[in-house]
Design a protein around this motif. Sequence first.
Motif, mmCIF file in Angstrom:
data_model
loop_
_atom_site.group_PDB
_atom_site.id
_atom_site.type_symbol
_atom_site.label_atom_id
_atom_site.label_comp_id
_atom_site.label_asym_id
_atom_site.label_seq_id
_atom_site.Cartn_x
_atom_site.Cartn_y
_atom_site.Cartn_z
ATOM 1 N N MET A 1 -8.388 -10.880 21.667
ATOM 2 C CA MET A 1 -9.206 -11.477 22.723
ATOM 3 C C MET A 1 -10.483 -10.662 22.963
ATOM 4 O O MET A 1 -10.530 -9.461 22.692
ATOM 5 N N PRO A 2 -11.523 -11.296 23.501
ATOM 6 C CA PRO A 2 -12.864 -10.694 23.442
ATOM 7 C C PRO A 2 -13.256 -9.730 24.549
ATOM 8 O O PRO A 2 -14.180 -8.944 24.355
ATOM 9 N N PHE B 1 -10.727 -14.669 40.677
ATOM 10 C CA PHE B 1 -11.765 -13.898 39.993
ATOM 11 C C PHE B 1 -11.157 -12.975 38.938
ATOM 12 O O PHE B 1 -11.606 -12.926 37.792
ATOM 13 N N LEU B 2 -10.101 -12.263 39.305
ATOM 14 C CA LEU B 2 -9.434 -11.350 38.370
ATOM 15 C C LEU B 2 -8.728 -12.118 37.257
ATOM 16 O O LEU B 2 -8.629 -11.646 36.122
ATOM 17 N N GLY B 3 -8.234 -13.316 37.587
ATOM 18 C CA GLY B 3 -7.521 -14.116 36.598
ATOM 19 C C GLY B 3 -8.385 -14.492 35.410
ATOM 20 O O GLY B 3 -7.904 -14.557 34.274
ATOM 21 N N ILE B 4 -9.673 -14.755 35.648
ATOM 22 C CA ILE B 4 -10.586 -15.069 34.540
ATOM 23 C C ILE B 4 -10.590 -13.918 33.537
ATOM 24 O O ILE B 4 -10.556 -14.138 32.321
ATOM 25 N N PHE B 5 -10.611 -12.699 34.049
ATOM 26 C CA PHE B 5 -10.686 -11.528 33.181
ATOM 27 C C PHE B 5 -9.373 -11.250 32.467
ATOM 28 O O PHE B 5 -9.372 -10.833 31.309
ATOM 29 N N ILE B 6 -8.241 -11.474 33.150
ATOM 30 C CA ILE B 6 -6.969 -11.159 32.485
ATOM 31 C C ILE B 6 -6.699 -12.136 31.349
ATOM 32 O O ILE B 6 -6.143 -11.757 30.314
ATOM 33 N N SER B 7 -7.097 -13.397 31.491
ATOM 34 C CA SER B 7 -6.875 -14.350 30.396
ATOM 35 C C SER B 7 -7.886 -14.163 29.271
ATOM 36 O O SER B 7 -7.699 -14.698 28.184
ATOM 37 N N GLY B 8 -8.947 -13.405 29.536
ATOM 38 C CA GLY B 8 -9.877 -13.033 28.480
ATOM 39 C C GLY B 8 -9.539 -11.698 27.834
ATOM 40 O O GLY B 8 -10.170 -11.296 26.860
ATOM 41 N N THR B 9 -8.532 -11.020 28.390
ATOM 42 C CA THR B 9 -8.094 -9.732 27.849
ATOM 43 C C THR B 9 -6.950 -9.907 26.862
ATOM 44 O O THR B 9 -6.912 -9.266 25.812
ATOM 45 N N ARG B 10 -6.006 -10.778 27.215
ATOM 46 C CA ARG B 10 -4.878 -11.087 26.338
ATOM 47 C C ARG B 10 -4.454 -12.522 26.606
ATOM 48 O O ARG B 10 -4.462 -12.954 27.758
ATOM 49 N N ASN B 11 -4.070 -13.238 25.557
ATOM 50 C CA ASN B 11 -3.770 -14.658 25.760
ATOM 51 C C ASN B 11 -2.604 -14.875 26.735
ATOM 52 O O ASN B 11 -2.569 -15.874 27.456
ATOM 53 N N LEU B 12 -1.659 -13.928 26.792
ATOM 54 C CA LEU B 12 -0.560 -14.058 27.743
ATOM 55 C C LEU B 12 -1.011 -13.878 29.193
ATOM 56 O O LEU B 12 -0.251 -14.163 30.116
ATOM 57 N N GLY B 13 -2.233 -13.424 29.393
ATOM 58 C CA GLY B 13 -2.755 -13.301 30.745
ATOM 59 C C GLY B 13 -2.793 -14.627 31.477
ATOM 60 O O GLY B 13 -2.711 -14.674 32.707
ATOM 61 N N VAL B 14 -2.893 -15.718 30.723
ATOM 62 C CA VAL B 14 -2.909 -17.042 31.341
ATOM 63 C C VAL B 14 -1.589 -17.336 32.063
ATOM 64 O O VAL B 14 -1.554 -18.171 32.988
ATOM 65 N N LEU C 1 7.421 -13.806 35.393
ATOM 66 C CA LEU C 1 6.353 -13.351 34.497
ATOM 67 C C LEU C 1 6.919 -12.495 33.373
ATOM 68 O O LEU C 1 6.540 -12.656 32.204
ATOM 69 N N MET C 2 7.834 -11.582 33.700
ATOM 70 C CA MET C 2 8.425 -10.731 32.677
ATOM 71 C C MET C 2 9.176 -11.560 31.642
ATOM 72 O O MET C 2 9.065 -11.326 30.433
ATOM 73 N N PHE C 3 9.934 -12.546 32.116
ATOM 74 C CA PHE C 3 10.681 -13.406 31.196
ATOM 75 C C PHE C 3 9.741 -14.145 30.243
ATOM 76 O O PHE C 3 9.962 -14.176 29.025
ATOM 77 N N ILE C 4 8.672 -14.712 30.769
ATOM 78 C CA ILE C 4 7.734 -15.472 29.934
ATOM 79 C C ILE C 4 7.022 -14.558 28.945
ATOM 80 O O ILE C 4 6.927 -14.866 27.748
ATOM 81 N N CYS C 5 6.523 -13.420 29.440
ATOM 82 C CA CYS C 5 5.713 -12.534 28.597
ATOM 83 C C CYS C 5 6.542 -11.770 27.567
ATOM 84 O O CYS C 5 5.984 -11.173 26.648
ATOM 85 N N CYS C 6 7.862 -11.765 27.717
ATOM 86 C CA CYS C 6 8.729 -11.164 26.698
ATOM 87 C C CYS C 6 9.306 -12.228 25.765
ATOM 88 O O CYS C 6 9.545 -11.947 24.585
ATOM 89 N N PRO D 1 6.445 -13.725 22.865
ATOM 90 C CA PRO D 1 6.308 -12.910 21.655
ATOM 91 C C PRO D 1 7.576 -12.876 20.813
ATOM 92 O O PRO D 1 7.507 -12.845 19.588
ATOM 93 N N LEU D 2 8.743 -12.889 21.485
ATOM 94 C CA LEU D 2 10.004 -12.841 20.748
ATOM 95 C C LEU D 2 10.233 -14.115 19.939
ATOM 96 O O LEU D 2 10.969 -14.091 18.945
ATOM 97 N N MET D 3 9.591 -15.200 20.296
ATOM 98 C CA MET D 3 9.700 -16.439 19.528
ATOM 99 C C MET D 3 9.010 -16.338 18.174
ATOM 100 O O MET D 3 9.223 -17.179 17.296
ATOM 101 N N THR D 4 8.181 -15.297 17.990
ATOM 102 C CA THR D 4 7.470 -15.129 16.714
ATOM 103 C C THR D 4 7.854 -13.849 15.979
ATOM 104 O O THR D 4 7.297 -13.566 14.919
ATOM 105 N N GLY D 5 8.779 -13.069 16.516
ATOM 106 C CA GLY D 5 9.221 -11.864 15.813
ATOM 107 C C GLY D 5 9.548 -10.728 16.756
ATOM 108 O O GLY D 5 9.247 -10.779 17.956
ATOM 109 N N LEU D 6 10.140 -9.673 16.204
ATOM 110 C CA LEU D 6 10.559 -8.519 16.991
ATOM 111 C C LEU D 6 9.472 -7.460 17.142
ATOM 112 O O LEU D 6 9.532 -6.643 18.069
ATOM 113 N N ASN D 7 8.513 -7.452 16.236
ATOM 114 C CA ASN D 7 7.506 -6.395 16.254
ATOM 115 C C ASN D 7 6.792 -6.318 17.596
ATOM 116 O O ASN D 7 6.452 -7.345 18.191
ATOM 117 N N ALA D 8 6.554 -5.099 18.042
ATOM 118 C CA ALA D 8 5.786 -4.786 19.255
ATOM 119 C C ALA D 8 6.504 -5.139 20.552
ATOM 120 O O ALA D 8 5.923 -5.023 21.629
#
Length: 384
Positions: free
Chosen positions: A94-95, A191-204, A317-322, A325-332
């Motif tokens: 993310m940019p 205001f902060l939400g705009i920045f978090i979703s531009g930091t990492r896609n899971l920020g949304v 939030l923890m359940f979703i954000c974990c 990523p787990l749906m695509t692999g164990l790495n990270a």
Amino acid sequence: MSDLTLSQGANAPYRPSLRLAGRDWLLILAAFFLSRLALYGMGYFGTQLYGPDVGPFQAYCQFDCVWFQRIIENGYDLYPRWLSKGNAANWAFMPLYPILAGSISNLLEVESLFGLMLVANLAFFISLPLMLLVLRQLRLGDDTARFGVWLLAFSPFSAYFVSGYTEPMFMALMLAMFLFAYREQWLMVAFLGIFISGTRNLGVMMVFPVLILALQAYGWREFFRFTERTLKVVFTLWLIPFGLFAYMVYLHNLVGDAFAFKHIQVAWGREMDSPLDWWLSGFELGGRKAYLSIMVMFGWALNLYLFSQKRWAEATLMFICCTIPLMTGLNAMPRYMFGLYPTLLAIILLTHRWPALRPAVLCLSGMVASFIAVAFVNHLFFTV
């Protein structure tokens, strides 16, 4: 009533002062500088003993950091051309972080790596007082709040908080959003939400805890009456994804695929499957994959504890954000878990209930952090 303004009514949200005392700043400065000294020191000695002789900043520029450097120096790719198969591009990153780091690098006329490290460390420094304020907002007591600062500074995977990764920015923005959501200051959350979703896609995914906290504060019936404060919540929920949507428009114009950030993940072997299948595969494969599956179980235990404590917003939030990523692999998976405020909150709540655990938790956390730091700077893939 001493912590509240006199103008607040009986149903007003709890809003303690955001001012920090001198001893609070001493704690924050001590936690910041001691953690930087320890982690950069471990990184330096780790490379001296086991790896190439490089400076501490260069030692911590592994994996994702290299991709951010390429974005700063060359922009986003027009086509896949990286990794051994030539099928990877930097669209997955993310940019906002490289934009900030690149701007600082240009302003100070320094290398891109310095800009990345400066932004990461500034963001982490900001996250420390935010952690203190969030825990006070939750009325957990001063001792627990101060413990939370030390836990954040020396969390088991804090190597990512001193490296060229998005973890420090993501943590700082997440803490700030929760703080203002607890205080029902929705325009700040938006205001902060705009920045978090531009930091990492899971920020949304911050839309979900924000909605849950608003429903807890007002009840669902008020949303059907279209009151001023619920309209602010709706506006906030619409605005949070704006950072991600803006990046998707950019990718559409650049490469013709608004979801290129998702589709390019196959270059890293990430393919959609059942999270339970990925978790079980770790035990079947053994080695570092088994370690990752064990860490997933640890995360599930903390997540269940949050639910048991009725911290619905944080646990969701923890359940979703974990899970995503787990749906695509164990790495990270470990860094995804420990880069979340709710994960640390679960540990903090446990020690709030049993304060005698705090010294042992900090000692264990610091030891794991040292081990992970040495492994990370030596490019060991179980830290990915």
